[in-house]
Motif scaffolding. Structure first.
Motif, mmCIF file in Angstrom:
data_model
loop_
_atom_site.group_PDB
_atom_site.id
_atom_site.type_symbol
_atom_site.label_atom_id
_atom_site.label_comp_id
_atom_site.label_asym_id
_atom_site.label_seq_id
_atom_site.Cartn_x
_atom_site.Cartn_y
_atom_site.Cartn_z
ATOM 1 N N ARG A 1 0.829 -1.196 0.000
ATOM 2 C CA ARG A 1 0.000 0.000 0.000
ATOM 3 C C ARG A 1 0.872 1.258 0.000
ATOM 4 N N ARG A 2 1.963 1.232 0.769
ATOM 5 C CA ARG A 2 2.884 2.366 0.825
ATOM 6 C C ARG A 2 3.514 2.596 -0.543
ATOM 7 N N LYS A 3 3.912 1.507 -1.207
ATOM 8 C CA LYS A 3 4.496 1.623 -2.548
ATOM 9 C C LYS A 3 3.479 2.193 -3.538
ATOM 10 N N GLN A 4 2.238 1.736 -3.442
ATOM 11 C CA GLN A 4 1.193 2.234 -4.329
ATOM 12 C C GLN A 4 0.955 3.725 -4.108
ATOM 13 N N GLU A 5 0.898 4.140 -2.859
ATOM 14 C CA GLU A 5 0.705 5.555 -2.550
ATOM 15 C C GLU A 5 1.874 6.394 -3.072
ATOM 16 N N HIS A 6 3.091 5.879 -2.925
ATOM 17 C CA HIS A 6 4.272 6.577 -3.421
ATOM 18 C C HIS A 6 4.199 6.712 -4.940
ATOM 19 N N GLY A 7 3.787 5.658 -5.620
ATOM 20 C CA GLY A 7 3.637 5.683 -7.073
ATOM 21 C C GLY A 7 2.586 6.676 -7.526
ATOM 22 N N GLU A 8 1.468 6.730 -6.809
ATOM 23 C CA GLU A 8 0.407 7.674 -7.152
ATOM 24 C C GLU A 8 0.868 9.117 -6.946
ATOM 25 N N LYS B 1 1.041 12.040 -9.783
ATOM 26 C CA LYS B 1 0.392 13.338 -9.578
ATOM 27 C C LYS B 1 1.388 14.483 -9.728
ATOM 28 N N ASN B 2 2.609 14.295 -9.227
ATOM 29 C CA ASN B 2 3.627 15.337 -9.366
ATOM 30 C C ASN B 2 3.957 15.588 -10.830
ATOM 31 N N GLY C 1 7.028 10.695 -25.480
ATOM 32 C CA GLY C 1 6.282 9.818 -24.601
ATOM 33 C C GLY C 1 6.936 9.829 -23.241
ATOM 34 N N ILE C 2 6.127 9.733 -22.201
ATOM 35 C CA ILE C 2 6.652 9.682 -20.838
ATOM 36 C C ILE C 2 5.932 8.589 -20.074
ATOM 37 N N HIS C 3 6.729 7.786 -19.399
ATOM 38 C CA HIS C 3 6.184 6.790 -18.480
ATOM 39 C C HIS C 3 6.851 7.022 -17.140
ATOM 40 N N THR C 4 6.099 6.978 -16.077
ATOM 41 C CA THR C 4 6.649 7.214 -14.748
ATOM 42 C C THR C 4 6.488 5.990 -13.872
ATOM 43 N N PRO D 1 11.359 9.185 -9.461
ATOM 44 C CA PRO D 1 11.645 10.278 -8.532
ATOM 45 C C PRO D 1 13.086 10.246 -8.021
ATOM 46 N N GLU D 2 13.553 11.419 -7.608
ATOM 47 C CA GLU D 2 14.824 11.487 -6.901
ATOM 48 C C GLU D 2 14.658 10.784 -5.566
ATOM 49 N N GLY D 3 15.752 10.390 -4.997
ATOM 50 C CA GLY D 3 15.699 9.784 -3.672
ATOM 51 C C GLY D 3 15.251 8.336 -3.671
ATOM 52 N N LEU D 4 15.517 7.624 -4.783
ATOM 53 C CA LEU D 4 15.203 6.196 -4.793
ATOM 54 C C LEU D 4 16.012 5.493 -3.704
ATOM 55 N N ASP D 5 15.436 4.434 -3.158
ATOM 56 C CA ASP D 5 16.209 3.675 -2.183
ATOM 57 C C ASP D 5 17.400 3.006 -2.873
ATOM 58 N N HIS D 6 18.318 2.503 -2.089
ATOM 59 C CA HIS D 6 19.570 1.940 -2.600
ATOM 60 C C HIS D 6 19.317 0.846 -3.650
#
Length: 121
Positions: free
Chosen positions: A6-13, A17-18, A66-69, A103-108
């Motif tokens: 759920r946390r990953k899904q929220e981060h993706g959403e 949105k950004n 084209g852009i995919h996020t 996004p910037e700040g991806l985990d390791h």
């Protein structure tokens, strides 16, 4: 595990949105002439929604990107996006570039995955 998904899904959403907010800003400022979101296409006489991108952007000068996020970089996901991008550019020859945005700040782990995939391609 369900809470982590759920946390990953929220981060993706939030990531989507950004990006949408940036596109809307650039559209209002007149840099972007058109944004199709989501963009889906396919070969004639086949599934017309076979290949997908989050955005198909036409700039004021007529250039089309084209852009995919995504908020996580997995090799299988990157390969699927690359596959779709290849075919979208074959079908719609106005598309000059396709970008995979994360996004910037991806985990390791995800940062290493992205760098590893970039080196292979």
């Amino acid at each position: 595990m369900a809470q982590e998904n759920r946390r990953k899904q929220e981060h993706g959403e939030k990531n989507k949105k950004n990006l949408q907010s940036l596109i809307e800003t650039y559209t209002r400022e007149g840099h972007i002439a058109e944004n199709i979101s989501p963009y889906k296409t396919g070969y004639p006489n086949f599934d017309e929604k076979q290949f997908k991108l989050d955005h198909l952007i036409t700039f004021r000068d007529g250039e089309v990107w084209g852009i995919h996020t995504t908020s996580t970089i997995r090799t299988d996901r990157a390969k699927q996006i690359q596959w779709d991008s290849y075919h979208i550019k074959k079908i719609n020859q106005h598309v000059s570039k396709v970008y995979l945005v994360f996004p910037e700040g991806l985990d390791h782990y995800n940062k290493n995955q992205a760098l590893s995939y970039q080196k292979k391609n």
